[in-house]
Enzyme design. Structure first.
Site, PDB file in Angstrom:
ATOM      1  CG  HIS A 145     -13.441  -1.841  -4.202  1.00  0.00           C
ATOM      2  ND1 HIS A 145     -13.049  -2.472  -5.362  1.00  0.00           N
ATOM      3  CD2 HIS A 145     -14.597  -2.456  -3.828  1.00  0.00           C
ATOM      4  CE1 HIS A 145     -13.921  -3.421  -5.684  1.00  0.00           C
ATOM      5  NE2 HIS A 145     -14.873  -3.430  -4.775  1.00  0.00           N
ATOM      6  CB  CYS A 184      -6.882   2.679  15.024  1.00  0.00           C
ATOM      7  SG  CYS A 184      -6.600   1.499  16.363  1.00  0.00           S
ATOM      8  CB  THR A 244     -13.680  -2.942 -14.486  1.00  0.00           C
ATOM      9  OG1 THR A 244     -13.769  -3.969 -13.491  1.00  0.00           O
ATOM     10  CG2 THR A 244     -15.009  -2.798 -15.205  1.00  0.00           C
ATOM     11  CB  SER A 245     -10.982  -7.858 -15.193  1.00  0.00           C
ATOM     12  OG  SER A 245     -11.014  -7.768 -13.786  1.00  0.00           O
ATOM     13  CE1 TYR A 305      -4.263  -1.138  -0.407  1.00  0.00           C
ATOM     14  CE2 TYR A 305      -3.367  -2.969   0.859  1.00  0.00           C
ATOM     15  CZ  TYR A 305      -4.348  -2.444   0.040  1.00  0.00           C
ATOM     16  OH  TYR A 305      -5.400  -3.226  -0.365  1.00  0.00           O
ATOM     17  CG  ASN A 337     -11.102  -3.678 -21.015  1.00  0.00           C
ATOM     18  OD1 ASN A 337      -9.964  -3.969 -21.387  1.00  0.00           O
ATOM     19  ND2 ASN A 337     -11.534  -3.924 -19.785  1.00  0.00           N
ATOM     20  CD  GLN A 373     -14.607  -2.426 -10.053  1.00  0.00           C
ATOM     21  OE1 GLN A 373     -14.395  -3.575  -9.686  1.00  0.00           O
ATOM     22  NE2 GLN A 373     -14.655  -2.097 -11.330  1.00  0.00           N
ATOM     23  CG  ASN A 374      -9.933   2.702 -10.234  1.00  0.00           C
ATOM     24  OD1 ASN A 374      -9.996   1.475 -10.223  1.00  0.00           O
ATOM     25  ND2 ASN A 374      -9.913   3.401 -11.344  1.00  0.00           N
ATOM     26  CB  CYS A 407      -4.928   2.706  21.163  1.00  0.00           C
ATOM     27  SG  CYS A 407      -5.431   1.616  19.824  1.00  0.00           S
TER      28      CYS A 407
HETATM   29  C1  BJW Z   1      -7.723  -0.738 -19.720  1.00  0.00           C
HETATM   30  C2  BJW Z   1      -6.602  -0.029 -20.014  1.00  0.00           C
HETATM   31  C3  BJW Z   1      -6.822   1.227 -20.549  1.00  0.00           C
HETATM   32  C4  BJW Z   1      -5.921  -1.836 -19.197  1.00  0.00           C
HETATM   33  N1  BJW Z   1      -8.065   1.653 -20.753  1.00  0.00           N
HETATM   34  N2  BJW Z   1      -8.953  -0.294 -19.942  1.00  0.00           N
HETATM   35  C5  BJW Z   1     -20.176 -13.288  -5.993  1.00  0.00           C
HETATM   36  C6  BJW Z   1     -19.644 -14.153  -6.936  1.00  0.00           C
HETATM   37  C7  BJW Z   1     -18.309 -14.552  -6.850  1.00  0.00           C
HETATM   38  C8  BJW Z   1     -17.493 -14.101  -5.808  1.00  0.00           C
HETATM   39  C9  BJW Z   1     -18.018 -13.252  -4.870  1.00  0.00           C
HETATM   40  C10 BJW Z   1     -19.345 -12.863  -4.968  1.00  0.00           C
HETATM   41  N3  BJW Z   1     -19.600 -12.001  -3.928  1.00  0.00           N
HETATM   42  C11 BJW Z   1     -18.484 -11.854  -3.192  1.00  0.00           C
HETATM   43  C12 BJW Z   1     -17.516 -12.613  -3.725  1.00  0.00           C
HETATM   44  C13 BJW Z   1     -16.133 -12.704  -3.144  1.00  0.00           C
HETATM   45  C14 BJW Z   1     -15.235 -11.573  -3.605  1.00  0.00           C
HETATM   46  C15 BJW Z   1     -15.038 -11.708  -5.121  1.00  0.00           C
HETATM   47  O1  BJW Z   1     -15.660 -11.047  -5.920  1.00  0.00           O
HETATM   48  N4  BJW Z   1     -14.127 -12.565  -5.528  1.00  0.00           N
HETATM   49  C16 BJW Z   1     -13.835 -12.795  -6.940  1.00  0.00           C
HETATM   50  C17 BJW Z   1     -12.357 -12.493  -7.218  1.00  0.00           C
HETATM   51  C18 BJW Z   1     -14.216 -14.192  -7.270  1.00  0.00           C
HETATM   52  N5  BJW Z   1     -15.779 -10.259  -3.241  1.00  0.00           N
HETATM   53  C19 BJW Z   1     -15.587  -9.733  -2.032  1.00  0.00           C
HETATM   54  O2  BJW Z   1     -14.996 -10.329  -1.150  1.00  0.00           O
HETATM   55  C20 BJW Z   1     -16.173  -8.357  -1.794  1.00  0.00           C
HETATM   56  N6  BJW Z   1     -16.925  -8.324  -0.580  1.00  0.00           N
HETATM   57  C21 BJW Z   1     -18.088  -8.952  -0.438  1.00  0.00           C
HETATM   58  O3  BJW Z   1     -18.609  -9.547  -1.346  1.00  0.00           O
HETATM   59  O4  BJW Z   1     -18.636  -8.818   0.814  1.00  0.00           O
HETATM   60  C22 BJW Z   1     -19.679  -9.721   1.159  1.00  0.00           C
HETATM   61  C23 BJW Z   1     -19.027 -10.851   1.915  1.00  0.00           C
HETATM   62  C24 BJW Z   1     -18.704 -10.660   3.246  1.00  0.00           C
HETATM   63  C25 BJW Z   1     -18.133 -11.714   3.947  1.00  0.00           C
HETATM   64  C26 BJW Z   1     -17.830 -12.913   3.287  1.00  0.00           C
HETATM   65  C27 BJW Z   1     -18.106 -13.056   1.933  1.00  0.00           C
HETATM   66  C28 BJW Z   1     -18.713 -12.020   1.241  1.00  0.00           C
HETATM   67  C29 BJW Z   1     -15.072  -7.324  -1.607  1.00  0.00           C
HETATM   68  C30 BJW Z   1     -14.192  -7.163  -2.801  1.00  0.00           C
HETATM   69  C31 BJW Z   1     -13.085  -6.151  -2.506  1.00  0.00           C
HETATM   70  C32 BJW Z   1     -12.081  -6.062  -3.667  1.00  0.00           C
HETATM   71  N7  BJW Z   1     -10.973  -5.290  -3.256  1.00  0.00           N
HETATM   72  C33 BJW Z   1      -9.930  -4.952  -4.217  1.00  0.00           C
HETATM   73  C34 BJW Z   1      -8.793  -4.266  -3.444  1.00  0.00           C
HETATM   74  C35 BJW Z   1      -9.217  -2.843  -3.037  1.00  0.00           C
HETATM   75  C36 BJW Z   1      -8.133  -2.111  -2.345  1.00  0.00           C
HETATM   76  C37 BJW Z   1      -6.888  -1.980  -3.208  1.00  0.00           C
HETATM   77  O5  BJW Z   1      -6.917  -1.354  -4.289  1.00  0.00           O
HETATM   78  O6  BJW Z   1      -5.867  -2.511  -2.799  1.00  0.00           O
HETATM   79  O7  BJW Z   1     -10.436  -4.080  -5.233  1.00  0.00           O
HETATM   80  S1  BJW Z   1      -9.332  -6.337  -5.175  1.00  0.00           S
HETATM   81  C38 BJW Z   1      -9.088  -5.457  -6.665  1.00  0.00           C
HETATM   82  O8  BJW Z   1      -9.991  -5.921  -7.716  1.00  0.00           O
HETATM   83  C39 BJW Z   1      -9.528  -4.002  -6.353  1.00  0.00           C
HETATM   84  C40 BJW Z   1     -10.246  -3.630  -7.621  1.00  0.00           C
HETATM   85  O9  BJW Z   1     -11.100  -2.534  -7.371  1.00  0.00           O
HETATM   86  C41 BJW Z   1     -10.945  -4.908  -7.988  1.00  0.00           C
HETATM   87  C42 BJW Z   1     -11.380  -4.973  -9.436  1.00  0.00           C
HETATM   88  O10 BJW Z   1     -10.295  -4.963 -10.305  1.00  0.00           O
HETATM   89  P1  BJW Z   1     -10.385  -4.140 -11.667  1.00  0.00           P
HETATM   90  O11 BJW Z   1     -10.518  -2.707 -11.375  1.00  0.00           O
HETATM   91  O12 BJW Z   1     -11.407  -4.734 -12.549  1.00  0.00           O
HETATM   92  O13 BJW Z   1      -8.894  -4.333 -12.241  1.00  0.00           O
HETATM   93  P2  BJW Z   1      -8.303  -5.515 -13.145  1.00  0.00           P
HETATM   94  O14 BJW Z   1      -6.819  -5.410 -13.049  1.00  0.00           O
HETATM   95  O15 BJW Z   1      -8.895  -6.811 -12.832  1.00  0.00           O
HETATM   96  O16 BJW Z   1      -8.765  -5.139 -14.629  1.00  0.00           O
HETATM   97  C43 BJW Z   1      -8.251  -4.017 -15.330  1.00  0.00           C
HETATM   98  C44 BJW Z   1      -8.905  -3.938 -16.687  1.00  0.00           C
HETATM   99  O17 BJW Z   1      -8.467  -2.756 -17.309  1.00  0.00           O
HETATM  100  C45 BJW Z   1      -8.539  -5.105 -17.617  1.00  0.00           C
HETATM  101  O18 BJW Z   1      -9.734  -5.622 -18.196  1.00  0.00           O
HETATM  102  C46 BJW Z   1      -7.683  -4.435 -18.707  1.00  0.00           C
HETATM  103  O19 BJW Z   1      -7.848  -5.022 -19.988  1.00  0.00           O
HETATM  104  C47 BJW Z   1      -8.209  -3.037 -18.669  1.00  0.00           C
HETATM  105  N8  BJW Z   1      -7.291  -2.010 -19.131  1.00  0.00           N
HETATM  106  N9  BJW Z   1      -5.494  -0.825 -19.605  1.00  0.00           N
HETATM  107  C48 BJW Z   1      -9.096   0.833 -20.410  1.00  0.00           C
HETATM  108  N10 BJW Z   1      -5.749   1.994 -20.861  1.00  0.00           N
HETATM  109 ZN    ZN Z   2      -6.375   2.940  18.119  1.00  0.00          ZN
END
Ligand code: BJW
Ligand code: ZN
Length: 251
Positions: free
Chosen positions: A115, A123, A187-188, A63, A212, A97-98, A149
């Protein structure tokens, strides 16, 4: 492209849904690309409470490095085009999502951060919020400085298994349901529940446009797929909207 511009110009409400690709042209590495310093880790291995508890130094390092990259990064032409669509046309909400703040820095005002935000920390015990580096760094981990703390301070972002911030999620769903056109950008679409935003919009009859360079799981169901970089496609859409407005004022 013209069909999409036409839809955008006729829409009463537009929403944008953005992912990491939106910031790629600002030099911020996406999650699921094969390059970048952290490519050897899957996001699931770093963006989780269990990873943080197991190895706070590793997760904090990830981070910290990303925070520096984001602070030095500048919004790109795609971010600015969305900000102008909000100001001059009918873009109502940017649902992102960013965590990099680049939409706000480009001038977008109605932003839902699903996100969290990398500039904020809190904390894990007392909830004290830290927005800079005013926490203590002990043994390479960030620690709370409240009296009595010394718990770990974590970034205010949403990790796997955690709930999305309720207000932001509810606003995002409402914006998706109201929108006539949704632009799904860089987004993927694999991380839920965020990835359901285009589907929610489509169920209510919205026209869904994906921008995309690569096809994703959304490409099949989107009404239009504009293949290319958001930093190029979004300014062209904005130009098209301006052109249409000019033409209709001449008529
Ligand atoms: C371009 C380009 C250019 C390149 N122009 N494009 C239902 C079904 C299945 C699974 C689940 C479900 N519900 C929940 C889940 C579990 C889980 C999940 O989804 N898992 C999957 C991986 C299977 N979800 C969660 O856990 C979520 N919480 C939740 O559901 O709570 C309920 C719960 C509670 C208790 C128990 C269980 C459930 C929370 C998800 C949090 C995700 N967090 C992150 C990190 C955030 C902090 C950080 O940044 O560090 O979020 S993970 C990461 O992925 C980040 C992103 O926001 C997120 C999405 O990624 P994104 O943005 O799509 O990026 P990429 O790299 O994947 O794609 C980039 C794209 O850009 C590509 O397509 C390129 O081609 C393109 N690109 N250059 C335009 N120039
Ligand atoms: Zn504290």
């Amino acid at each position: 492209m013209e069909i999409v511009t036409d839809r955008l110009s006729k829409a009463a409400e537009i929403a944008a849904f953005t992912g990491a690709g939106m910031s790629a042209e600002s030099g911020v590495t996406t999650f699921r690309s094969n390059d970048g310093l952290w490519a050897k880790f899957k996001p699931e291995e770093l963006a989780s409470m269990s990873a943080f508890i197991k190895n706070p130094r590793l997760v904090r390092g990830w981070y910290e490095e990303r925070r520096k990259i984001v602070a030095a990064a500048k919004p790109n032409a795609g971010h600015y085009a969305l900000a102008e669509m909000e100001r001059d046309f009918r873009l109502q909400t940017v649902i992102t999502q960013n965590i990099d703040n680049l939409h706000r820095r480009a001038g977008s005002e109605a932003v839902c951060e699903l996100h969290g935000n990398i500039e904020q920390n809190y904390c894990m015990d007392c909830g004290m919020r830290y927005d800079g580096s005013n926490f203590a760094v002990i043994d390479e981990t960030q620690r709370c400085t409240q009296p009595g703390c010394t718990e770990l301070v974590r970034p205010d972002v949403v990790w796997f298994g955690e709930l999305l911030p309720e207000d932001e999620w509810n606003s995002a769903v409402k914006a998706a349901e109201r929108a006539d056109v949704v632009l799904s950008i860089g987004t993927s679409g694999v991380v839920f529940p965020a990835a359901s935003i285009p589907q929610i919009a489509r169920k209510q009859g919205a026209y869904v446009v994906e921008i995309n360079p690569e096809a994703t799981c959304l490409s099949q169901t989107a009404d239009a797929f504009l293949q290319g970089h958001s930093g190029e496609i979004l300014p062209r859409l904005l130009e098209g909207l301006r052109h249409q407005r000019q033409q209709s004022s001449i008529r």
